[in-house]
Design a protein around this motif. Structure first.
Motif, PDB file in Angstrom:
ATOM      1  N   GLU A 248       0.838  -1.208   0.000  1.00  0.00           N
ATOM      2  CA  GLU A 248       0.000   0.000   0.000  1.00  0.00           C
ATOM      3  C   GLU A 248       0.873   1.258   0.000  1.00  0.00           C
ATOM      4  O   GLU A 248       0.606   2.222  -0.725  1.00  0.00           O
ATOM      5  N   LYS A 249       1.940   1.230   0.800  1.00  0.00           N
ATOM      6  CA  LYS A 249       2.856   2.376   0.840  1.00  0.00           C
ATOM      7  C   LYS A 249       3.552   2.563  -0.505  1.00  0.00           C
ATOM      8  O   LYS A 249       3.707   3.690  -0.979  1.00  0.00           O
TER       9      LYS A 249
ATOM     10  N   LYS B 261       1.563   4.341  -3.202  1.00  0.00           N
ATOM     11  CA  LYS B 261       1.368   5.782  -3.022  1.00  0.00           C
ATOM     12  C   LYS B 261       2.587   6.600  -3.439  1.00  0.00           C
ATOM     13  O   LYS B 261       2.525   7.826  -3.488  1.00  0.00           O
TER      14      LYS B 261
ATOM     15  N   ARG C 263       5.975  10.487  -1.281  1.00  0.00           N
ATOM     16  CA  ARG C 263       5.685  11.012  -2.609  1.00  0.00           C
ATOM     17  C   ARG C 263       6.845  11.880  -3.087  1.00  0.00           C
ATOM     18  O   ARG C 263       7.605  12.422  -2.311  1.00  0.00           O
TER      19      ARG C 263
END
Length: 270
Positions: free
Chosen positions: A23-24, A27, A202
């Motif tokens: 999931e990380k 992103k 990000r």
């Protein structure tokens, strides 16, 4: 495993990612082509800034180095004089502890950063330790060595990961010019699925497994077979390869971080 700073075991595979890890990773976003190019152009400047800012206080001396080298290279007689090169030496965190344990080493060192080399030279002078030094960019093709002789043993400790993946083959080929036939190159670096790779947020991803830190320096996370491929196609034979699994523990926050490193020994065969 209860103490921070030691890997718990080695294997031929990295770790499996958890659902939270995936999931990380999903992103993470890729930076712009403009920023990618800027980072490549300013790579040397960013490392010079790093060493100018941190001096010799950022990295700890690698006091595990002598014991590990003897395990990785059991056929080398460290009681005899051996010519040793710390490639990508930084301020000598591998070289100085190593020669303290293996005093017959004939020392060579180079780095991408002139600031790092200068600090290494200052420490060597204080210790009255002769070290042949140079400023070298491993990512630029070269058919010669900056030193008068080729060495018996070289180490690349967290060096390849700072080089753009497109230029890693060039770096391996350049190492061939620095090591004697029959000589060894020992590599330790970041491995795929390392906790640090997952933690990037990000606007830090340059390409697959290649990231930029906040200070502009870069880090690549290796697949073990991929690392071996660079050297095996450059005149080396892989004698040993493994993933090192280490758990870093933060007792205050009750957190455990699974660190993954790659380690390999390559012997020049032609």
């Amino acid at each position: 495993m209860t103490e921070e700073g030691f890997y718990s075991f080695s294997s031929q595979s990295s770790r499996e990612l958890t659902e939270e890890d995936n999931e990380k990773l999903s992103k993470q976003t890729v930076i712009s082509d403009f920023k990618k190019n800027k980072l490549e152009i300013e790579a040397r400047k960013n490392w010079d800034k790093f060493y100018n800012r941190n001096k010799n206080n950022f990295f700890k001396d690698r006091n595990w180095s002598a014991e590990d080298l003897k395990i990785i290279c059991p056929d080398i007689d460290f009681e005899k004089e051996i010519s040793y090169l710390e490639a990508g030496c930084g301020v000598g965190n591998m070289l100085f502890p190593l020669v303290a344990e293996i005093p017959k080493l004939k020392l060579f060192a180079f780095d991408f950063s002139a600031n790092a080399v200068r600090m290494l030279e200052e420490r060597a002078k204080e210790l009255e330790l002769p070290v042949a030094t140079a400023v070298v960019d491993l990512s630029i093709p070269s058919s010669s060595s900056p030193f008068e002789e080729q060495v018996d043993l070289a180490t690349l400790i967290f060096v390849m990961s700072a080089i753009h993946p497109d230029k890693m083959k060039i770096a391996a080929e350049n190492m061939r010019n620095l090591v004697k036939i029959g000589g060894s190159v020992v590599v330790r670096d970041y491995g795929i699925n390392d906790h640090a790779m997952i933690r990037f947020g990000r606007e830090a991803r340059i390409a697959d497994r290649f990231y930029v830190r906040q200070d502009g320096t870069r880090a690549y996370y290796f697949d073990l077979d991929e690392l071996c491929g660079f050297f095996e196609s450059s005149g080396f034979k892989c004698e040993r390869k493994e993933y090192l699994h280490r758990i870093t523990i933060n007792h205050q926050k009750n957190l455990k971080a699974p660190r993954i490193f790659v380690q390999a020994r390559f012997v020049r065969i032609d």
